[in-house]
Design a protein around this motif. Structure first.
Motif, mmCIF file in Angstrom:
data_model
loop_
_atom_site.group_PDB
_atom_site.id
_atom_site.type_symbol
_atom_site.label_atom_id
_atom_site.label_comp_id
_atom_site.label_asym_id
_atom_site.label_seq_id
_atom_site.Cartn_x
_atom_site.Cartn_y
_atom_site.Cartn_z
ATOM 1 N N ASP A 81 -9.766 4.537 6.963
ATOM 2 C CA ASP A 81 -9.847 3.505 7.992
ATOM 3 C C ASP A 81 -8.734 2.474 7.848
ATOM 4 O O ASP A 81 -8.377 1.814 8.834
ATOM 5 C CB ASP A 81 -11.203 2.801 7.923
ATOM 6 N N ASN A 82 -8.187 2.323 6.658
ATOM 7 C CA ASN A 82 -7.123 1.346 6.422
ATOM 8 C C ASN A 82 -5.732 1.975 6.394
ATOM 9 O O ASN A 82 -4.747 1.262 6.219
ATOM 10 C CB ASN A 82 -7.353 0.597 5.105
ATOM 11 N N PHE A 83 -5.647 3.293 6.543
ATOM 12 C CA PHE A 83 -4.348 3.964 6.487
ATOM 13 C C PHE A 83 -3.428 3.461 7.605
ATOM 14 O O PHE A 83 -3.879 3.129 8.701
ATOM 15 C CB PHE A 83 -4.517 5.473 6.632
ATOM 16 N N THR A 84 -2.148 3.454 7.307
ATOM 17 C CA THR A 84 -1.141 3.256 8.340
ATOM 18 C C THR A 84 -0.752 4.619 8.914
ATOM 19 O O THR A 84 -1.201 5.668 8.435
ATOM 20 C CB THR A 84 0.096 2.552 7.767
ATOM 21 N N LEU A 85 0.091 4.612 9.929
ATOM 22 C CA LEU A 85 0.502 5.873 10.542
ATOM 23 C C LEU A 85 1.232 6.766 9.547
ATOM 24 O O LEU A 85 1.013 7.987 9.526
ATOM 25 C CB LEU A 85 1.403 5.600 11.750
ATOM 26 N N ALA A 86 2.102 6.181 8.732
ATOM 27 C CA ALA A 86 2.862 6.990 7.776
ATOM 28 C C ALA A 86 1.942 7.690 6.796
ATOM 29 O O ALA A 86 2.097 8.886 6.510
ATOM 30 C CB ALA A 86 3.869 6.112 7.039
ATOM 31 N N GLU A 107 6.989 2.553 6.433
ATOM 32 C CA GLU A 107 6.955 2.645 4.973
ATOM 33 C C GLU A 107 5.763 3.480 4.523
ATOM 34 O O GLU A 107 4.663 3.363 5.060
ATOM 35 C CB GLU A 107 6.880 1.242 4.378
ATOM 36 N N PHE A 108 5.989 4.319 3.509
ATOM 37 C CA PHE A 108 4.938 5.229 3.066
ATOM 38 C C PHE A 108 4.485 5.015 1.627
ATOM 39 O O PHE A 108 3.285 4.929 1.350
ATOM 40 C CB PHE A 108 5.408 6.687 3.228
ATOM 41 N N VAL A 109 5.424 4.888 0.694
ATOM 42 C CA VAL A 109 5.074 4.977 -0.729
ATOM 43 C C VAL A 109 4.180 3.821 -1.153
ATOM 44 O O VAL A 109 3.115 4.033 -1.746
ATOM 45 C CB VAL A 109 6.359 5.024 -1.583
ATOM 46 N N ILE A 110 4.586 2.585 -0.886
ATOM 47 C CA ILE A 110 3.767 1.442 -1.285
ATOM 48 C C ILE A 110 2.438 1.446 -0.537
ATOM 49 O O ILE A 110 1.384 1.144 -1.107
ATOM 50 C CB ILE A 110 4.532 0.130 -1.033
ATOM 51 N N ALA A 111 2.468 1.794 0.754
ATOM 52 C CA ALA A 111 1.227 1.860 1.525
ATOM 53 C C ALA A 111 0.274 2.898 0.944
ATOM 54 O O ALA A 111 -0.948 2.689 0.899
ATOM 55 C CB ALA A 111 1.539 2.172 2.986
ATOM 56 N N ARG A 112 0.821 4.011 0.459
ATOM 57 C CA ARG A 112 -0.041 5.037 -0.146
ATOM 58 C C ARG A 112 -0.641 4.562 -1.464
ATOM 59 O O ARG A 112 -1.759 4.942 -1.813
ATOM 60 C CB ARG A 112 0.780 6.317 -0.374
ATOM 61 N N VAL A 113 0.081 3.730 -2.203
ATOM 62 C CA VAL A 113 -0.434 3.201 -3.458
ATOM 63 C C VAL A 113 -1.529 2.168 -3.211
ATOM 64 O O VAL A 113 -2.551 2.157 -3.904
ATOM 65 C CB VAL A 113 0.715 2.591 -4.284
ATOM 66 N N PHE A 143 6.114 0.163 -8.547
ATOM 67 C CA PHE A 143 4.864 0.773 -8.093
ATOM 68 C C PHE A 143 3.726 0.554 -9.082
ATOM 69 O O PHE A 143 2.619 0.157 -8.712
ATOM 70 C CB PHE A 143 5.055 2.267 -7.842
ATOM 71 N N VAL A 144 4.001 0.830 -10.347
ATOM 72 C CA VAL A 144 2.960 0.668 -11.366
ATOM 73 C C VAL A 144 2.545 -0.791 -11.485
ATOM 74 O O VAL A 144 1.354 -1.108 -11.579
ATOM 75 C CB VAL A 144 3.451 1.214 -12.719
ATOM 76 N N ALA A 145 3.534 -1.697 -11.454
ATOM 77 C CA ALA A 145 3.222 -3.119 -11.558
ATOM 78 C C ALA A 145 2.386 -3.587 -10.376
ATOM 79 O O ALA A 145 1.425 -4.364 -10.537
ATOM 80 C CB ALA A 145 4.517 -3.928 -11.654
ATOM 81 N N ILE A 146 2.732 -3.134 -9.157
ATOM 82 C CA ILE A 146 1.960 -3.513 -7.976
ATOM 83 C C ILE A 146 0.534 -3.000 -8.070
ATOM 84 O O ILE A 146 -0.429 -3.724 -7.770
ATOM 85 C CB ILE A 146 2.657 -2.985 -6.703
ATOM 86 N N PHE A 147 0.373 -1.760 -8.505
ATOM 87 C CA PHE A 147 -0.968 -1.177 -8.616
ATOM 88 C C PHE A 147 -1.821 -1.955 -9.620
ATOM 89 O O PHE A 147 -2.970 -2.320 -9.327
ATOM 90 C CB PHE A 147 -0.856 0.291 -9.030
ATOM 91 N N LEU A 173 -1.306 -5.525 1.228
ATOM 92 C CA LEU A 173 -0.092 -4.762 1.555
ATOM 93 C C LEU A 173 0.928 -5.650 2.265
ATOM 94 O O LEU A 173 2.132 -5.575 1.982
ATOM 95 C CB LEU A 173 -0.460 -3.566 2.432
ATOM 96 N N ILE A 174 0.458 -6.510 3.163
ATOM 97 C CA ILE A 174 1.367 -7.440 3.842
ATOM 98 C C ILE A 174 2.010 -8.379 2.833
ATOM 99 O O ILE A 174 3.213 -8.668 2.907
ATOM 100 C CB ILE A 174 0.601 -8.227 4.921
ATOM 101 N N ALA A 175 1.232 -8.876 1.875
ATOM 102 C CA ALA A 175 1.781 -9.771 0.853
ATOM 103 C C ALA A 175 2.846 -9.073 0.016
ATOM 104 O O ALA A 175 3.874 -9.673 -0.325
ATOM 105 C CB ALA A 175 0.649 -10.286 -0.038
#
Length: 292
Positions: A236-241, A224-230, A131-135, A156-158
């Motif tokens: 406007d870009n949020f996913t459903l989760a 998926e929630f955690v990575i999408a939240r990061v 998570f930290v590395a992705i951020f 996020l797709i990548a």
């Protein structure tokens, strides 16, 4: 044969309970365990009171108010974002994983076994370590390419594609090995290239595993929630989760009726996709095509 089956004694009494009856009980308990939560959520979505405690009596009140109120929220945008992200991720995962699995299955090159082992070892590390590395990576990358930075659906797709490539490649690799190499050799004699063999022959024979990988990738990215939240920052870009979590984060004032209605609607694409791909999952396309 029919007379022999008719002459077999029927199970009765304790013997029936010992050999057959307990299986019915286990099946009924399993069905109730799966169905009751779904009925509870559906009842809550039809409850105009907007509370979960009011749904203890299933379907005591039935009204479509919660569903109509979703039109005044960001639910539609969140659902569209989730569908786009999950669909692109599933298609990309299938194509990338199939191409990599075909290369590992058909080609012999230096470092092949080491690379396969590395793909398997990478999946053993827990996702929370990234998570930290992705951020930080997206934060720095966004300064050069904003489209691949934070709050980007493409970024996020990548991230999803990079995380799903290893395990799916290893899964497809075993399935590709079941396709006889004689088919490749026969196609090469007729002048077919590796690309033609891959797209016109191999992909058709491994359709069941492609359907499974695509379905699992879609479901994973869709919920998926955690990575999408990061990664995602704006509503406007949020996913459903991520968006539904915003509704349920305050348990005292959460709009549980809207939440339940959104959850019911959000499950429809998963059910529809599973029903559509079911015939590919259960069919033996590989054995049938090889025999032909």
């Amino acid at each position: 044969m029919a007379s022999q089956a008719y002459d077999q004694p029927k199970l009765r009494g304790k013997r029936w309970w010992r050999e057959v009856g307990w299986r019915h009980i286990v099946g009924i308990v399993a069905i109730a365990y799966c169905i009751l939560p779904l009925l509870y959520v559906l009842s809550a979505s039809l409850n105009p009171g907007g509370s979960l405690t009011g749904s203890n009596q299933l379907f005591r009140t039935v009204a479509a108010g919660n569903y109509t109120e979703l039109a005044d929220t960001n639910f539609g945008q969140w659902a569209l974002n989730s569908l786009v992200i999950a669909t692109v991720t599933a298609l990309g995962t299938v194509l990338m994983g199939a191409a990599a699995a075909y290369a590992f299955s058909r080609f012999r090159f230096t470092g092949r076994r080491i690379t396969l082992t590395g793909l398997l070892l990478v999946q053993m590390f827990p996702q929370v370590l990234t998570f930290v590395a992705i951020f930080l990576l997206l934060l720095s990358l966004g300064e050069v390419f904003p489209i691949l930075g934070l709050n980007s659906r493409l970024a996020l797709i990548a991230v999803y594609l990079g995380g799903a490539l290893g395990v799916n490649t290893f899964l497809m690799y075993g399935f590709f090995n079941t396709v006889p190499k004689e088919l490749d050799e026969a196609a090469k004699i007729d002048g077919a290239s590796h690309a033609q063999i891959f797209f016109t022959i191999i992909l058709r024979l491994v359709a069941p595993i492609l359907a499974v990988v695509g379905l699992l990738s879609f479901i994973t990215a869709y919920g998926e929630f955690v990575i999408a939240r990061v990664v995602l920052q704006s509503q406007d870009n949020f996913t459903l989760a991520v968006g539904l979590y915003q509704w349920a984060s305050d348990e005292r004032n959460a709009p549980w009726g809207l939440f339940a209605a959104a959850a019911v609607l959000a499950a429809i694409p998963i059910i529809a996709l599973f029903l559509f791909l079911q015939r590919f999952i259960v069919s033996g396309l590989t054995s049938g095509a090889v025999k032909g």
